[in-house]
Design a protein around this motif. Structure first.
Motif, PDB file in Angstrom:
ATOM      1  N   LEU A  76     -18.597  -9.997  49.764  1.00 26.49           N
ATOM      2  CA  LEU A  76     -17.886  -9.496  50.938  1.00 26.49           C
ATOM      3  C   LEU A  76     -16.397  -9.855  50.870  1.00 26.49           C
ATOM      4  CD1 LEU A  76     -18.758  -8.028  53.488  1.00 26.49           C
ATOM      5  CD2 LEU A  76     -19.141 -10.211  54.592  1.00 26.49           C
ATOM      6  N   SER A  77     -16.105 -11.114  50.560  1.00 29.68           N
ATOM      7  CA  SER A  77     -14.711 -11.573  50.522  1.00 29.68           C
ATOM      8  C   SER A  77     -13.924 -10.855  49.434  1.00 29.68           C
ATOM      9  CB  SER A  77     -14.650 -13.074  50.266  1.00 29.68           C
ATOM     10  OG  SER A  77     -15.511 -13.750  51.121  1.00 29.68           O
ATOM     11  N   ALA A  78     -14.504 -10.783  48.229  1.00 27.74           N
ATOM     12  CA  ALA A  78     -13.774 -10.168  47.117  1.00 27.74           C
ATOM     13  C   ALA A  78     -13.580  -8.677  47.354  1.00 27.74           C
ATOM     14  CB  ALA A  78     -14.520 -10.415  45.810  1.00 27.74           C
ATOM     15  N   THR A  79     -14.576  -8.018  47.946  1.00 24.58           N
ATOM     16  CA  THR A  79     -14.445  -6.591  48.237  1.00 24.58           C
ATOM     17  C   THR A  79     -13.335  -6.358  49.249  1.00 24.58           C
ATOM     18  OG1 THR A  79     -16.806  -6.294  47.861  1.00 24.58           O
ATOM     19  CG2 THR A  79     -15.667  -4.527  49.002  1.00 24.58           C
ATOM     20  N   GLY A  80     -13.334  -7.160  50.318  1.00 22.96           N
ATOM     21  CA  GLY A  80     -12.300  -7.019  51.337  1.00 22.96           C
ATOM     22  C   GLY A  80     -10.927  -7.240  50.750  1.00 22.96           C
ATOM     23  N   ARG A  81     -10.802  -8.327  50.008  1.00 25.06           N
ATOM     24  CA  ARG A  81      -9.512  -8.676  49.451  1.00 25.06           C
ATOM     25  C   ARG A  81      -8.995  -7.604  48.493  1.00 25.06           C
ATOM     26  NH1 ARG A  81      -7.733 -14.455  47.296  1.00 25.06           N
ATOM     27  NH2 ARG A  81      -5.623 -13.908  46.729  1.00 25.06           N
ATOM     28  N   SER A  82      -9.861  -7.168  47.558  1.00 23.94           N
ATOM     29  CA  SER A  82      -9.371  -6.232  46.553  1.00 23.94           C
ATOM     30  C   SER A  82      -9.115  -4.855  47.138  1.00 23.94           C
ATOM     31  CB  SER A  82     -10.331  -6.164  45.368  1.00 23.94           C
ATOM     32  OG  SER A  82     -11.553  -5.614  45.787  1.00 23.94           O
ATOM     33  N   SER A  83      -9.913  -4.445  48.132  1.00 25.88           N
ATOM     34  CA  SER A  83      -9.640  -3.098  48.668  1.00 25.88           C
ATOM     35  C   SER A  83      -8.311  -3.072  49.417  1.00 25.88           C
ATOM     36  CB  SER A  83     -10.793  -2.579  49.530  1.00 25.88           C
ATOM     37  OG  SER A  83     -11.337  -3.589  50.312  1.00 25.88           O
ATOM     38  N   VAL A  84      -7.986  -4.165  50.118  1.00 21.86           N
ATOM     39  CA  VAL A  84      -6.684  -4.211  50.791  1.00 21.86           C
ATOM     40  C   VAL A  84      -5.569  -4.236  49.756  1.00 21.86           C
ATOM     41  CG1 VAL A  84      -5.157  -5.674  52.172  1.00 21.86           C
ATOM     42  CG2 VAL A  84      -7.491  -5.269  52.923  1.00 21.86           C
ATOM     43  N   GLN A  85      -5.721  -5.066  48.721  1.00 21.10           N
ATOM     44  CA  GLN A  85      -4.692  -5.167  47.687  1.00 21.10           C
ATOM     45  C   GLN A  85      -4.467  -3.820  47.009  1.00 21.10           C
ATOM     46  OE1 GLN A  85      -6.363  -8.294  45.248  1.00 21.10           O
ATOM     47  NE2 GLN A  85      -5.017  -9.843  46.115  1.00 21.10           N
ATOM     48  N   LEU A  86      -5.561  -3.154  46.639  1.00 17.32           N
ATOM     49  CA  LEU A  86      -5.423  -1.877  45.936  1.00 17.32           C
ATOM     50  C   LEU A  86      -4.851  -0.803  46.841  1.00 17.32           C
ATOM     51  CD1 LEU A  86      -8.662  -1.810  43.754  1.00 17.32           C
ATOM     52  CD2 LEU A  86      -6.309  -1.942  42.946  1.00 17.32           C
ATOM     53  N   ALA A  87      -5.254  -0.824  48.111  1.00 18.26           N
ATOM     54  CA  ALA A  87      -4.788   0.210  49.034  1.00 18.26           C
ATOM     55  C   ALA A  87      -3.317   0.018  49.379  1.00 18.26           C
ATOM     56  CB  ALA A  87      -5.633   0.198  50.307  1.00 18.26           C
ATOM     57  N   GLN A  88      -2.880  -1.253  49.489  1.00 21.04           N
ATOM     58  CA  GLN A  88      -1.526  -1.496  49.995  1.00 21.04           C
ATOM     59  C   GLN A  88      -0.464  -1.655  48.926  1.00 21.04           C
ATOM     60  OE1 GLN A  88      -1.527  -4.643  52.983  1.00 21.04           O
ATOM     61  NE2 GLN A  88      -1.574  -2.983  54.473  1.00 21.04           N
ATOM     62  N   LYS A  89      -0.825  -2.231  47.790  1.00 16.55           N
ATOM     63  CA  LYS A  89       0.212  -2.513  46.802  1.00 16.55           C
ATOM     64  C   LYS A  89      -0.334  -2.499  45.386  1.00 16.55           C
ATOM     65  CE  LYS A  89      -0.435  -7.270  48.343  1.00 16.55           C
ATOM     66  NZ  LYS A  89       0.126  -8.572  48.651  1.00 16.55           N
TER      67      LYS A  89
ATOM     68  N   GLU B 122       0.502  -0.843  42.854  1.00 17.42           N
ATOM     69  CA  GLU B 122       1.478  -0.765  41.753  1.00 17.42           C
ATOM     70  C   GLU B 122       2.148  -2.106  41.455  1.00 17.42           C
ATOM     71  OE1 GLU B 122       3.339  -0.408  45.548  1.00 17.42           O
ATOM     72  OE2 GLU B 122       1.630   0.629  44.658  1.00 17.42           O
ATOM     73  N   GLU B 123       2.072  -3.043  42.410  1.00 13.21           N
ATOM     74  CA  GLU B 123       2.735  -4.338  42.206  1.00 13.21           C
ATOM     75  C   GLU B 123       2.120  -5.163  41.087  1.00 13.21           C
ATOM     76  OE1 GLU B 123       3.260  -6.890  45.610  1.00 13.21           O
ATOM     77  OE2 GLU B 123       4.078  -5.214  46.765  1.00 13.21           O
ATOM     78  N   ALA B 124       0.819  -5.201  41.073  1.00 13.41           N
ATOM     79  CA  ALA B 124       0.136  -6.027  40.084  1.00 13.41           C
ATOM     80  C   ALA B 124      -1.193  -5.387  39.737  1.00 13.41           C
ATOM     81  CB  ALA B 124      -0.076  -7.442  40.634  1.00 13.41           C
ATOM     82  N   PRO B 125      -1.135  -4.229  39.053  1.00 17.09           N
ATOM     83  CA  PRO B 125      -2.366  -3.475  38.793  1.00 17.09           C
ATOM     84  C   PRO B 125      -3.421  -4.307  38.065  1.00 17.09           C
ATOM     85  CG  PRO B 125      -0.483  -2.532  37.593  1.00 17.09           C
ATOM     86  CD  PRO B 125       0.057  -3.565  38.503  1.00 17.09           C
TER      87      PRO B 125
ATOM     88  N   GLU C  35       2.453 -16.987  35.280  1.00 15.88           N
ATOM     89  CA  GLU C  35       3.174 -15.745  35.545  1.00 15.88           C
ATOM     90  C   GLU C  35       2.379 -14.512  35.126  1.00 15.88           C
ATOM     91  OE1 GLU C  35       6.179 -15.771  37.172  1.00 15.88           O
ATOM     92  OE2 GLU C  35       5.516 -17.860  37.356  1.00 15.88           O
ATOM     93  N   LEU C  36       1.265 -14.753  34.429  1.00 14.22           N
ATOM     94  CA  LEU C  36       0.511 -13.631  33.886  1.00 14.22           C
ATOM     95  C   LEU C  36       0.068 -12.671  34.989  1.00 14.22           C
ATOM     96  CD1 LEU C  36      -0.581 -12.509  31.229  1.00 14.22           C
ATOM     97  CD2 LEU C  36      -2.696 -13.747  31.667  1.00 14.22           C
ATOM     98  N   PHE C  37      -0.471 -13.230  36.051  1.00 12.55           N
ATOM     99  CA  PHE C  37      -0.863 -12.408  37.189  1.00 12.55           C
ATOM    100  C   PHE C  37       0.075 -12.741  38.344  1.00 12.55           C
ATOM    101  CE2 PHE C  37      -5.022 -13.096  35.011  1.00 12.55           C
ATOM    102  CZ  PHE C  37      -5.174 -11.800  34.556  1.00 12.55           C
ATOM    103  N   PRO C  38       0.896 -11.775  38.748  1.00 14.92           N
ATOM    104  CA  PRO C  38       1.867 -12.039  39.811  1.00 14.92           C
ATOM    105  C   PRO C  38       1.199 -12.391  41.137  1.00 14.92           C
ATOM    106  CG  PRO C  38       2.246  -9.900  38.764  1.00 14.92           C
ATOM    107  CD  PRO C  38       0.967 -10.412  38.238  1.00 14.92           C
ATOM    108  N   ASP C  39      -0.013 -11.922  41.326  1.00 16.77           N
ATOM    109  CA  ASP C  39      -0.684 -12.255  42.579  1.00 16.77           C
ATOM    110  C   ASP C  39      -2.054 -12.836  42.248  1.00 16.77           C
ATOM    111  OD1 ASP C  39      -1.196 -12.584  45.215  1.00 16.77           O
ATOM    112  OD2 ASP C  39      -0.837 -10.486  45.770  1.00 16.77           O
TER     113      ASP C  39
END
Lengths: 145, 121
Positions: free
Chosen positions: A28-41, A43-46, A100-104
């Motif tokens: 549940l947590s990972a799904t929520g987190r990743s869907s928000v990240q993918l939906a909102q930004k 391109e920032e850290a694909p 620095e490998l993963f910006p987020d």
């Protein structure tokens, strides 16, 4: 506590009840987190966000397959938890060596330091539980009774 | 937005975890008392979700509203899902699952608070 007989194939009873719940919480947590990240930004850290989504899928598969033991789902559970272990160890090591490998952050960054290091412990517990209840992934999975 | 409600929710969740631990220790199955505690907690989380959504809509201090509301709504899923799963096996282990969820809910609430007070974090 009705402990499942060794190699009963039942990954969903006894201590498995608790393990599946923890997997579900991460699903549940990972799904929520990743869907928000993918939906909102996205391109920032694909790479980081793609990885978060991949982790979310693994957690969902592991939760479902541990909760519904059967010959196919138990094999899938072995696979999902195995890949999860490799993922958290590889990503954990890479992020410690090169922050620095993963910006987020992802759920596996720093071996899951953002989640109380549960992500690095969970796959070990998952594999130990699968081994205890189903034997080995290659020995033919006992059918649940 | 930490307020008496959230403090109460954190205390209530820890109480749930402690109560479930006592049940496990005494080898007692989940009963009506435990279900009432769960229901009251869920109701409190629902109030938090509504109040938080209204607050972020009317007076947003610069928080990521989607993430914030996502957490508020996501927090509503944990207790019902865990309850159904825990009661699915009337056993010590089933009740022990409620200890886990009682410890997770406070983390969620603290995270919600963190998002509110430290925009961009």
């Amino acid at each position: 506590m009705p402990e499942p007989a060794e190699r009963s194939g039942r990954t969903d009873v006894g201590l498995g009840r608790i393990l599946v719940l923890v997997y579900g919480i991460f699903a549940l947590s990972a799904t929520g987190r990743s869907s928000v990240q993918l939906a909102q930004k996205a391109e920032e850290a694909p790479l980081a966000y793609g990885l978060s989504a991949f982790a979310a899928v693994l957690y969902i598969v592991a939760t479902w397959c541990l909760a519904k033991p059967g010959s196919t789902t138990t094999r899938l559970a072995w696979l999902a938890v195995g890949v999860e272990l490799v993922g958290v160890l590889v990503v954990g090591t890479l992020t410690v060596l090169d922050p620095e490998l993963f910006p987020d952050d992802t759920v596996w960054s720093g071996f899951g330091s953002g989640y109380g290091f549960v992500p690095v412990v969970l796959p070990f517990l998952g594999l130990a539980w699968l081994r205890r209840t189903t034997g080995s992934p290659f020995s033919g999975t006992p059918t649940p009774r | 937005m930490i307020d008496p409600l959230q403090t109460g929710l954190i205390a209530g969740s820890l109480l749930l975890a402690a109560l479930a631990a006592v049940y496990v220790a005494l080898d007692r199955l989940a009963d009506r008392l435990l279900l009432v505690v769960l229901a009251v907690l869920e109701l409190g989380l629902l109030v938090q979700a509504v109040a938080g959504t209204v607050q972020v809509a009317s007076d947003n201090p610069g928080v990521n509203a989607v993430v914030f509301v996502g957490y508020l709504l996501g927090a509503l899923l944990f207790l019902p899902a865990a309850t159904v799963w825990a009661l699915g096996e009337p056993s010590r282990a089933g009740t022990a699952a409620l200890i886990v969820v009682g410890l997770v809910v406070p983390v969620l609430i603290l995270r919600i608070e963190q998002i509110w007070t430290a925009p961009g974090a």
